[in-house]
Motif scaffolding. Structure first.
Motif, PDB file in Angstrom:
ATOM      1  N   GLY A 108      11.226  73.318-103.634  1.00  0.00           N
ATOM      2  CA  GLY A 108      12.214  74.279-104.138  1.00  0.00           C
ATOM      3  C   GLY A 108      13.615  74.051-103.619  1.00  0.00           C
ATOM      4  O   GLY A 108      14.518  74.822-103.911  1.00  0.00           O
ATOM      5  N   LYS A 109      13.786  72.990-102.844  1.00  0.00           N
ATOM      6  CA  LYS A 109      15.137  72.719-102.346  1.00  0.00           C
ATOM      7  C   LYS A 109      15.882  71.772-103.277  1.00  0.00           C
ATOM      8  O   LYS A 109      15.279  70.997-104.016  1.00  0.00           O
ATOM      9  N   ALA A 110      17.200  71.847-103.196  1.00  0.00           N
ATOM     10  CA  ALA A 110      18.029  70.947-103.996  1.00  0.00           C
ATOM     11  C   ALA A 110      17.882  69.529-103.457  1.00  0.00           C
ATOM     12  O   ALA A 110      17.854  69.313-102.240  1.00  0.00           O
ATOM     13  N   THR A 111      17.772  68.556-104.369  1.00  0.00           N
ATOM     14  CA  THR A 111      17.621  67.162-103.936  1.00  0.00           C
ATOM     15  C   THR A 111      18.791  66.284-104.369  1.00  0.00           C
ATOM     16  O   THR A 111      18.902  65.146-103.943  1.00  0.00           O
ATOM     17  N   GLY A 112      19.639  66.801-105.241  1.00  0.00           N
ATOM     18  CA  GLY A 112      20.758  65.976-105.691  1.00  0.00           C
ATOM     19  C   GLY A 112      21.303  66.479-107.008  1.00  0.00           C
ATOM     20  O   GLY A 112      21.114  67.640-107.372  1.00  0.00           O
ATOM     21  N   ILE A 113      21.965  65.566-107.705  1.00  0.00           N
ATOM     22  CA  ILE A 113      22.674  65.927-108.946  1.00  0.00           C
ATOM     23  C   ILE A 113      22.374  64.881-110.014  1.00  0.00           C
ATOM     24  O   ILE A 113      22.300  63.689-109.717  1.00  0.00           O
ATOM     25  N   ILE A 114      22.216  65.365-111.245  1.00  0.00           N
ATOM     26  CA  ILE A 114      22.253  64.445-112.383  1.00  0.00           C
ATOM     27  C   ILE A 114      23.622  64.585-113.019  1.00  0.00           C
ATOM     28  O   ILE A 114      24.072  65.702-113.293  1.00  0.00           O
ATOM     29  N   TYR A 115      24.308  63.467-113.202  1.00  0.00           N
ATOM     30  CA  TYR A 115      25.646  63.534-113.793  1.00  0.00           C
ATOM     31  C   TYR A 115      25.769  62.561-114.948  1.00  0.00           C
ATOM     32  O   TYR A 115      24.958  61.651-115.110  1.00  0.00           O
ATOM     33  N   ILE A 116      26.796  62.802-115.755  1.00  0.00           N
ATOM     34  CA  ILE A 116      27.103  61.888-116.858  1.00  0.00           C
ATOM     35  C   ILE A 116      28.303  61.050-116.425  1.00  0.00           C
ATOM     36  O   ILE A 116      29.331  61.598-116.030  1.00  0.00           O
ATOM     37  N   ASP A 117      28.174  59.754-116.518  1.00  0.00           N
ATOM     38  CA  ASP A 117      29.326  58.873-116.326  1.00  0.00           C
ATOM     39  C   ASP A 117      30.142  58.980-117.607  1.00  0.00           C
ATOM     40  O   ASP A 117      29.706  58.542-118.677  1.00  0.00           O
ATOM     41  N   LYS A 118      31.318  59.571-117.518  1.00  0.00           N
ATOM     42  CA  LYS A 118      32.083  59.872-118.737  1.00  0.00           C
ATOM     43  C   LYS A 118      32.629  58.626-119.407  1.00  0.00           C
ATOM     44  O   LYS A 118      33.013  58.672-120.575  1.00  0.00           O
ATOM     45  N   VAL A 119      32.693  57.538-118.682  1.00  0.00           N
ATOM     46  CA  VAL A 119      33.210  56.323-119.284  1.00  0.00           C
ATOM     47  C   VAL A 119      32.141  55.664-120.157  1.00  0.00           C
ATOM     48  O   VAL A 119      32.389  55.298-121.297  1.00  0.00           O
ATOM     49  N   THR A 120      30.915  55.580-119.634  1.00  0.00           N
ATOM     50  CA  THR A 120      29.857  54.907-120.392  1.00  0.00           C
ATOM     51  C   THR A 120      28.954  55.879-121.141  1.00  0.00           C
ATOM     52  O   THR A 120      28.174  55.482-122.004  1.00  0.00           O
ATOM     53  N   GLY A 121      29.028  57.166-120.783  1.00  0.00           N
ATOM     54  CA  GLY A 121      28.131  58.142-121.384  1.00  0.00           C
ATOM     55  C   GLY A 121      26.722  58.112-120.800  1.00  0.00           C
ATOM     56  O   GLY A 121      25.839  58.846-121.224  1.00  0.00           O
ATOM     57  N   TRP A 139      20.464  82.348-102.008  1.00  0.00           N
ATOM     58  CA  TRP A 139      19.312  82.980-101.352  1.00  0.00           C
ATOM     59  C   TRP A 139      18.044  82.165-101.573  1.00  0.00           C
ATOM     60  O   TRP A 139      17.264  81.953-100.660  1.00  0.00           O
ATOM     61  N   GLU A 140      17.861  81.708-102.808  1.00  0.00           N
ATOM     62  CA  GLU A 140      16.592  81.054-103.135  1.00  0.00           C
ATOM     63  C   GLU A 140      16.574  79.567-102.806  1.00  0.00           C
ATOM     64  O   GLU A 140      15.504  78.962-102.780  1.00  0.00           O
ATOM     65  N   VAL A 141      17.762  78.990-102.630  1.00  0.00           N
ATOM     66  CA  VAL A 141      17.854  77.552-102.357  1.00  0.00           C
ATOM     67  C   VAL A 141      18.878  77.348-101.238  1.00  0.00           C
ATOM     68  O   VAL A 141      20.051  77.111-101.501  1.00  0.00           O
ATOM     69  N   PRO A 142      18.434  77.458 -99.988  1.00  0.00           N
ATOM     70  CA  PRO A 142      19.399  77.493 -98.889  1.00  0.00           C
ATOM     71  C   PRO A 142      20.206  76.210 -98.713  1.00  0.00           C
ATOM     72  O   PRO A 142      21.253  76.254 -98.068  1.00  0.00           O
ATOM     73  N   ASN A 143      19.770  75.094 -99.284  1.00  0.00           N
ATOM     74  CA  ASN A 143      20.616  73.896 -99.178  1.00  0.00           C
ATOM     75  C   ASN A 143      21.502  73.695-100.411  1.00  0.00           C
ATOM     76  O   ASN A 143      22.002  72.616-100.660  1.00  0.00           O
ATOM     77  N   LEU A 144      21.703  74.790-101.162  1.00  0.00           N
ATOM     78  CA  LEU A 144      22.657  74.796-102.272  1.00  0.00           C
ATOM     79  C   LEU A 144      23.741  75.838-101.978  1.00  0.00           C
ATOM     80  O   LEU A 144      23.440  77.025-101.844  1.00  0.00           O
ATOM     81  N   LEU A 145      24.975  75.370-101.845  1.00  0.00           N
ATOM     82  CA  LEU A 145      26.093  76.267-101.533  1.00  0.00           C
ATOM     83  C   LEU A 145      27.054  76.343-102.711  1.00  0.00           C
ATOM     84  O   LEU A 145      27.217  75.359-103.440  1.00  0.00           O
ATOM     85  N   LEU A 146      27.698  77.496-102.869  1.00  0.00           N
ATOM     86  CA  LEU A 146      28.681  77.683-103.940  1.00  0.00           C
ATOM     87  C   LEU A 146      30.036  77.927-103.294  1.00  0.00           C
ATOM     88  O   LEU A 146      30.336  79.025-102.847  1.00  0.00           O
ATOM     89  N   ASN A 147      30.841  76.881-103.194  1.00  0.00           N
ATOM     90  CA  ASN A 147      32.071  76.977-102.400  1.00  0.00           C
ATOM     91  C   ASN A 147      33.349  77.111-103.213  1.00  0.00           C
ATOM     92  O   ASN A 147      34.432  76.785-102.739  1.00  0.00           O
ATOM     93  N   ASP A 148      33.234  77.568-104.463  1.00  0.00           N
ATOM     94  CA  ASP A 148      34.458  77.910-105.200  1.00  0.00           C
ATOM     95  C   ASP A 148      34.527  79.433-105.315  1.00  0.00           C
ATOM     96  O   ASP A 148      33.931  80.138-104.514  1.00  0.00           O
TER      97      ASP A 148
END
Ligand SMILES: Cc1cc2nc3c(=O)[nH]c(=O)nc-3n(C[C@H](O)[C@H](O)[C@H](O)COP(=O)(O)OP(=O)(O)OC[C@H]3O[C@@H](n4cnc5c(N)ncnc54)[C@H](O)[C@@H]3O)c2cc1C
Ligand code: SF4
Lengths: 591, 101
Positions: A295-308, A546-555
Motif C-alpha cells: 500500500g505504499k507509494a513506489t514511484g511514478i508513471i509519467y509520459i515523456d512529452k517529446v516522444t509520447g 493518512w493512508e500512504v505515509p510515504n506520499l506527501l502533498l507539498n503544494d
C-alpha cells in the motif's frame, strides 16, 4: 546530477518530486541539502531566467507591442512559456453550462512553474488564519498553529529574500529582527493615499515581497538556515552571493535575469543542483503514483512529452507538488485494487474543497496626480498595501473573514493605448497626454474564501488529454460571504478614490458582478486538505497522506483554508516543514 | 486603468487578463486616460481592452502605439527602465506637488 535526459535516470531514488514550482522547488532544496537523492519530474520545458528574460525591452520592440494573446495572456514579455488559461492538448471541463460555476484554471508548463512570473507578494498567515473555525464556526481549523509554522516562515524569508517591515498589527505577523530586507520607499501616489485615508482607519504599510532590496546576508543566514550542516551552509552562501540586488527598473513579471527576485529556477534549484543530489527531468508529465503490495507509494508513471512514451520511475517516497489541481488529478488517476477511487482517497475528499482568493477591483483617475514633476517610479512592482483592518468589526460586516488591498499608482512604462484609443493630433493632444499620464490609480482586493461543498473537482468521465489521461471537471459556487466581501471591497475602493479627490470608475450593479471570476486570482489551493481526523482529511499536519505515509502533498492542495495572505510563502514554509519531517522519518526507518 | 482590464478567458483569448492589473501595474497605471468617461466600461461584455490602455479599444483596428516608442516615452515624461542602485522615491518637487512636503 543535473538536468538530465531519460537515459541518465537512476534505477531508484530516495524521493521523486513532481513539479518544480514553489512547493516542488522548496521540497527538492530541503531534501537535497540533507543528502537525500531526489528526482524532480517537470511537465514543462527547461527554462533559464538568466539567459531568457527580456529585461529592458520596451513595447515597440515586442510583437504586438507587448499586447496579450491567447498564447501569452499577460503580454509578450511575461515569463510564462507554454502555460496559460488554455494549454494545447490538455483540456479541462466544467460540470455545468452556467458560467457562474466555471473555474478558470491557470496552468504553467515550464521549469519553475508559476514562480517565474508570480507577483512575489509574500505575506505570512497570522495566528487567526490557522484557526478560522474556532473563531467563527466556518470552514476548518488547521491541525497546526502559527507557532508551528513561524520558524519555517523565518527560514523561507531568509532563503528567498523578502523585503518588508514589522508593524505589529493584528494578525499580521512580524518577522524576527534581521530576517526581512528593508522595504523600498513608497511612491508619491502611495504616500498621498496614505495621508488621506488615515482618518478612515486604513493603514498603508510596506508590503512583503520576495525581492532583494539589498543583497542577502550570506555570512549569517547560512548558519541560521542550516545549523550543523556545513556543506549546506557553504552551498547556500555561494548561491546567495550569485544573486544581485534589485536595480529598480524592470517588470518582475518577466522574471529576473540578475536573480534579484524569487523564482524557483534562480533560487531553489541552483543550490539544490549544487549538492549533487538532484536530477531534474523536464518534459515528463506524471500520470499516476504507483503502489506496492504493502500500500505504499513506489514511484511514478509519467509520459515523456517529446516522444509520447510512457515510463516508470521508482523511489522510496513521492512528493506531489504539481499545483493543487494537478496534484488532485494525479491522485484521482492513481487507481489500484487497493485504492479504487484514487490513491489515499479513502475519505473521498480528494478534489474537494478547492479554493481561490476573492478578488474585487476598482480604478479611477486622480486630478492631484496630473502634471506630477517627472521622476522615476519604476521598480519592483508593489511597495505598499493595506492589510485587513476590520478584525474588531467582524460581527457587523455581514460576511466572515477579510481582505487586504493592493493598489498601484505612478508613472510606469507606457503601453499600447496610452494616450487614448487612437492617436490624436497636434500640440494640445500631446500636452493633454503629458498632463494625464500617471494620474490613474487602481485598487485590487484579495480576500479569504471559505471552503465549501459546492466547489470541487473530479475526473471527467469522458474527456481525456492527448495522452489519454482523464482530465479534471470543475464545480464552483461562491457563498454569500465571498460575494458580500467583494461588494465591500468595491465600496471601500470607491470611498478611497473619492477621499483623495479622484473620479472612481463605474461600480458593479450586483455583488455577483463585483467578484472576479472563480480561479482568476490564480491562488488555487485545497483539494486534499490536511486535518487532525483521518476520516475528514487527506493528509496529516506533515502533508503526509493518512493512508500512504510515504506520499506527501507539498503544494497548496493540503490547505484547509485560504487566508487573504496569498498562499505561496505558506506553501514554501509547509513544504520545508514537511520535507524536514520526511528526512527524519526516513532516517528513523519509519517509512 | 484597472477598470478597463477585461478577463482573458478561454472564450475570449485576445483579452488581457485583469489579473495582470496588479502584476502589470506598471503598464496599466502608466496609461493615464485622456478621456476618463470610459472608466469601468469594460464590465460590459464584448468590449476589448489592452494592457496599458486607458480606453476601450473596441474593434478599432487602429491602435494607438504613439507612446510605446523611445520618442513617445520621452514625450510623455517616462524616465523608468534605467537601472539604479536605490529606489530614490519621490523627489521633493513631486512631494510638494501633492502637498506632502
Ligand atoms: C500572475 C500570477 C501572480 C501571482 N502572484 C502571487 C503573489 O503575489 N503571491 C502569492 O503568494 N502567490 C501568487 N501567485 C500564485 C503562485 O504562483 C502559486 O501559489 C505558486 O506558484 C504555487 O506553487 P506550486 O509549486 O504549488 O505550483 P506551480 O508554481 O504552479 O508549479 C507546479 C509545477 O508542476 C508542473 N506540473 C504540473 N502538472 C504536472 C505533472 N502532471 N507532472 C509533472 N509536472 C507537472 C507545472 O508545469 C509547474 O512547473 C500568482 C500566480 C500568478 C499566475
Ligand atoms: S524590478 Fe528588481 S527584482 Fe524585479 S525584475 Fe527588475 S531587477 Fe529584478
Amino acid at each position: 546530477m543535473a538536468i538530465i535526459s531519460e537515459k541518465d535516470l537512476q534505477p531508484i531514488y530516495d524521493v521523486i518530486v513532481v513539479g518544480s514550482g514553489a512547493g516542488g522547488g522548496q521540497s527538492a532544496y530541503t531534501l537535497t541539502m540533507n543528502g537525500v537523492k531526489v528526482l524532480m519530474l517537470e511537465a514543462g520545458r527547461n527554462y533559464d531566467p538568466v539567459t531568457e528574460t527580456p529585461m529592458f525591452q520596451i513595447p515597440s520592440q515586442m510583437p504586438l507591442r507587448g499586447m496579450g494573446t491567447r498564447e501569452k495572456p499577460f503580454g509578450f514579455t511575461d515569463a510564462t512559456v507554454d502555460g496559460g488559461w488554455e494549454v494545447p492538448n490538455e483540456p479541462y471541463t466544467q460540470a455545468s453550462a452556467d458560467p457562474k460555476t466555471h473555474f478558470k484554471w491557470w496552468r504553467p508548463r515550464m521549469l519553475g512553474g508559476r514562480t517565474n512570473h508570480w507577483g512575489r507578494i509574500s505575506l505570512r498567515n497570522g495566528p487567526y488564519d490557522f484557526k478560522p473555525y474556532s473563531r467563527d464556526g466556518l470552514g476548518f481549523d488547521w491541525p497546526i498553529s502559527y507557532e508551528d509554522v513561524a520558524p519555517y516562515y523565518d527560514k523561507v524569508e531568509m532563503l528567498v529574500g523578502v523585503y518588508g517591515s514589522n508593524e505589529g498589527l493584528e494578525n499580521t505577523p512580524d518577522s524576527p529582527n534581521g530576517t526581512l530586507l528593508p522595504p523600498p520607499k513608497a511612491r508619491a501616489g502611495e504616500l498621498f493615499v496614505k495621508k488621506h485615508i488615515a482618518k478612515h482607519g486604513l493603514p498603508v504599510i510596506p508590503i512583503h515581497r520576495a525581492v532583494l532590496s539589498t543583497r542577502q546576508d550570506h555570512v549569517n543566514f547560512p548558519a541560521r538556515l542550516h545549523p550543523n550542516n556545513p556543506k549546506a551552509q557553504k552551498i547556500i552562501a555561494k548561491a546567495m552571493q550569485e544573486r544581485a540586488a534589485c536595480f529598480w527598473a524592470t517588470d518582475c513579471g518577466r522574471g529576473c535575469s540578475i536573480k534579484a527576485n524569487y523564482q524557483s529556477t534562480t533560487v531553489h534549484l541552483p543550490p539544490a543542483l549544487a549538492t549533487g543530489n538532484l536530477d531534474i527531468l523536464c518534459n515528463a508529465h506524471a500520470r499516476e503514483v504507483t503502489v506496492g503490495a504493502d500500500g505504499k507509494a513506489t514511484g511514478i508513471i509519467y509520459i515523456d512529452k517529446v516522444t509520447g512514451q510512457e515510463r516508470a520511475v521508482k523511489a522510496k517516497a513521492v512528493i506531489l507538488a504539481a499545483s493543487s489541481g494537478e496534484t488532485a488529478r494525479i491522485m484521482l488517476n492513481s487507481k489500484s485494487n487497493r485504492f479504487p477511487n484514487g490513491i489515499a482517497n479513502g475519505s473521498g475528499l480528494v478534489g474537494k474543497y478547492i479554493m481561490d482568493t476573492v478578488g474585487g477591483r476598482l480604478g479611477g483617475t486622480v486630478p492631484a496626480f496630473e502634471n506630477l514633476p517627472v521622476h522615476n517610479e519604476e521598480g519592483a512592482g508593489t511597495h505598499v498595501y493595506i492589510p485587513w483592518w476590520l478584525y474588531k468589526e467582524a460581527s457587523k460586516l455581514g460576511f466572515a473573514r477579510g481582505y487586504h488591498i493592493e493598489f498601484g499608482t505612478g508613472r510606469r512604462m507606457p503601453g499600447m493605448g496610452t494616450g487614448g484609443a487612437s492617436p490624436g493630433y497636434g500640440k494640445s493632444y500631446k500636452e493633454e497626454v503629458r498632463q494625464k499620464y500617471g494620474s490613474g490609480i487602481g485598487f485590487s482586493g484579495r480576500g479569504e474564501m471559505i471552503p465549501n461543498e459546492n466547489s470541487f473537482c473530479e475526473l471527467d468521465p469522458t474527456t481525456k488529454d492527448k495522452w489519454g489521461i482523464p482530465v479534471l471537471r470543475f464545480h464552483w459556487k461562491w457563498s454569500d460571504h465571498e460575494l458580500k466581501q467583494a461588494e465591500h471591497m468595491e465600496q471601500t475602493f470607491h470611498m478611497i478614490i473619492e477621499t483623495i479627490g479622484g473620479k472612481p470608475g463605474k461600480m458593479s450593479k450586483t455583488k455577483e458582478e463585483a467578484i472576479e471570476a472563480p480561479g482568476s486570482i490564480i491562488h488555487e489551493v485545497g483539494g486534499a486538505i490536511m486535518g487532525a481526523d483521518k476520516a475528514k482529511s487527506v493528509t496529516n499536519q506533515w502533508n503526509q497522506c493518512w493512508e500512504v505515509p510515504n506520499l506527501l502533498l507539498n503544494d497548496g492542495s493540503a490547505f484547509c483554508s485560504n487566508a487573504d495572505k496569498n498562499p505561496t510563502l505558506t506553501i514554501m514554509a509547509l513544504a520545508w516543514r514537511a520535507s524536514d519531517h520526511l528526512v527524519e522519518e526516513m532516517r528513523k526507518g519509519n517509512l | 486603468m484597472l477598470t478597463n482590464m477585461e478577463n482573458t478567458s478561454a472564450e475570449s483569448p485576445n483579452r488581457i487578463d485583469r489579473r495582470a492589473a496588479i502584476k502589470w501595474m506598471g503598464a496599466v497605471v502608466a496609461a493615464a486616460t485622456v478621456s476618463d468617461n470610459l472608466l469601468g466600461a469594460t464590465k460590459e461584455p464584448g468590449a476589448k481592452a489592452i494592457a496599458g490602455a486607458g480606453k476601450i479599444i473596441g474593434t478599432d483596428p487602429v491602435l494607438n502605439k504613439t507612446y510605446t516608442t523611445p520618442q513617445g516615452m520621452k514625450d510623455v515624461g517616462y524616465v523608468g527602465n534605467v537601472p539604479s542602485v536605490d529606489f530614490a522615491g519621490p523627489t521633493p518637487e513631486a512631494l510638494k506637488h501633492l502637498g506632502l512636503a
